[in-house]
Structure formats: structure tokens, C-alpha cells
Design a protein around this motif. Structure first.
Motif, PDB file in Angstrom:
ATOM      1  N   GLN A   1       0.831  -1.208   0.000  1.00 52.18           N
ATOM      2  CA  GLN A   1       0.000   0.000   0.000  1.00 52.18           C
ATOM      3  C   GLN A   1       0.869   1.263   0.000  1.00 52.18           C
ATOM      4  O   GLN A   1       0.736   2.132   0.843  1.00 52.18           O
ATOM      5  CB  GLN A   1      -0.962  -0.008   1.184  1.00 52.18           C
ATOM      6  CG  GLN A   1      -1.937  -1.157   1.130  1.00 52.18           C
ATOM      7  CD  GLN A   1      -2.884  -1.176   2.300  1.00 52.18           C
ATOM      8  OE1 GLN A   1      -2.592  -0.653   3.363  1.00 52.18           O
ATOM      9  NE2 GLN A   1      -4.029  -1.800   2.105  1.00 52.18           N
TER      10      GLN A   1
ATOM     11  N   SER B   1      -1.458   6.408  -2.328  1.00 46.64           N
ATOM     12  CA  SER B   1      -2.873   6.699  -2.078  1.00 46.64           C
ATOM     13  C   SER B   1      -3.298   7.895  -2.911  1.00 46.64           C
ATOM     14  O   SER B   1      -2.506   8.798  -3.180  1.00 46.64           O
ATOM     15  CB  SER B   1      -3.127   6.949  -0.594  1.00 46.64           C
ATOM     16  OG  SER B   1      -2.368   8.034  -0.133  1.00 46.64           O
TER      17      SER B   1
ATOM     18  N   ASN C   1       2.782   6.765   0.416  1.00 52.78           N
ATOM     19  CA  ASN C   1       2.285   6.717   1.795  1.00 52.78           C
ATOM     20  C   ASN C   1       3.375   6.674   2.847  1.00 52.78           C
ATOM     21  O   ASN C   1       3.188   7.154   3.941  1.00 52.78           O
ATOM     22  CB  ASN C   1       1.386   5.493   1.989  1.00 52.78           C
ATOM     23  CG  ASN C   1       0.052   5.674   1.320  1.00 52.78           C
ATOM     24  OD1 ASN C   1      -0.443   6.784   1.201  1.00 52.78           O
ATOM     25  ND2 ASN C   1      -0.523   4.586   0.866  1.00 52.78           N
TER      26      ASN C   1
END
Length: 111
Positions: A61, A64, A75
Motif C-alpha cells: 500500500q 494513495s 504513503n
């Protein structure tokens, strides 16, 4: 089409070298999505669908979007220079109603 290599290149851009594709990040590390796509597309095949796939499937992840998907950022590991720029931008400026440090130093040293 190698999304893994493109993701690594995008990480380099969003974390360290936005100038590599001729874009700028704001003081919080956000990049304009259209500028990012256009810049990367100059070096390899790249479009919005590929960008959204990278963001959606990245197992760490790393990226974003903002709410309307017009801006994107990394991130983690925001580079020190972005934090420094943010710190400089948030520092209160002398409004003229409060003397700056340079005015007080001679007064303090005289006792």
C-alpha cells in the motif's frame, strides 16, 4: 507491460525525484495525477487504468489517491526535504506587530 517495474519507477518519482519526469510535488508530497501519468507515459506505456491497477494491487500500500483521484502520493518514507519544506511553510512569519529575534538580541545583551 511490466507494472512491477513501473511501480518502482513511480516510487522513485513520488519519493525522491519528481523532476525525473518534469513534475513537482506539493508541500505534503502530493502529485497531480494527470501530470504523473503524462510524465511516466513519456518514458514507457502508461495510462490511468495502469496507475489505478498499481495503487489497488500494491501489497505494501505504497500509494494513495485523494478523494476525487486527482492527486496521488507515496504513503511511507516521505523524504526529509518534503518535511523540511512543510516545516518552513508552517513557520509563523513576523507580522510586524511582534519584534523579531534580531531586534531583541541587542536589548538582552545590554542588560
Amino acid at each position: 507491460m511490466d507494472l512491477n517495474n513501473t511501480s518502482k519507477f513511480m516510487s522513485l518519482i513520488l519519493r525522491h525525484k519528481p523532476e525525473a519526469i518534469g513534475i513537482e510535488l506539493d508541500g505534503h508530497g502530493w502529485a497531480d495525477v494527470e501530470e504523473l501519468i503524462g510524465g511516466i507515459a513519456k518514458t514507457r506505456e502508461f495510462n490511468r487504468r495502469m496507475l489505478e491497477e498499481i495503487v489497488r494491487t500494491d501489497n505494501k500500500q505504497r500509494y494513495s489517491f485523494n478523494e476525487d483521484k486527482t492527486m496521488i502520493r507515496a504513503n511511507r518514507d516521505i523524504p526529509f526535504r518534503w518535511m523540511w519544506n512543510l516545516r518552513k511553510r508552517c513557520r509563523p512569519k513576523n507580522s510586524g506587530t511582534e519584534p523579531g529575534r534580531s531586534i531583541w538580541l541587542p536589548l538582552i545583551s545590554r542588560g
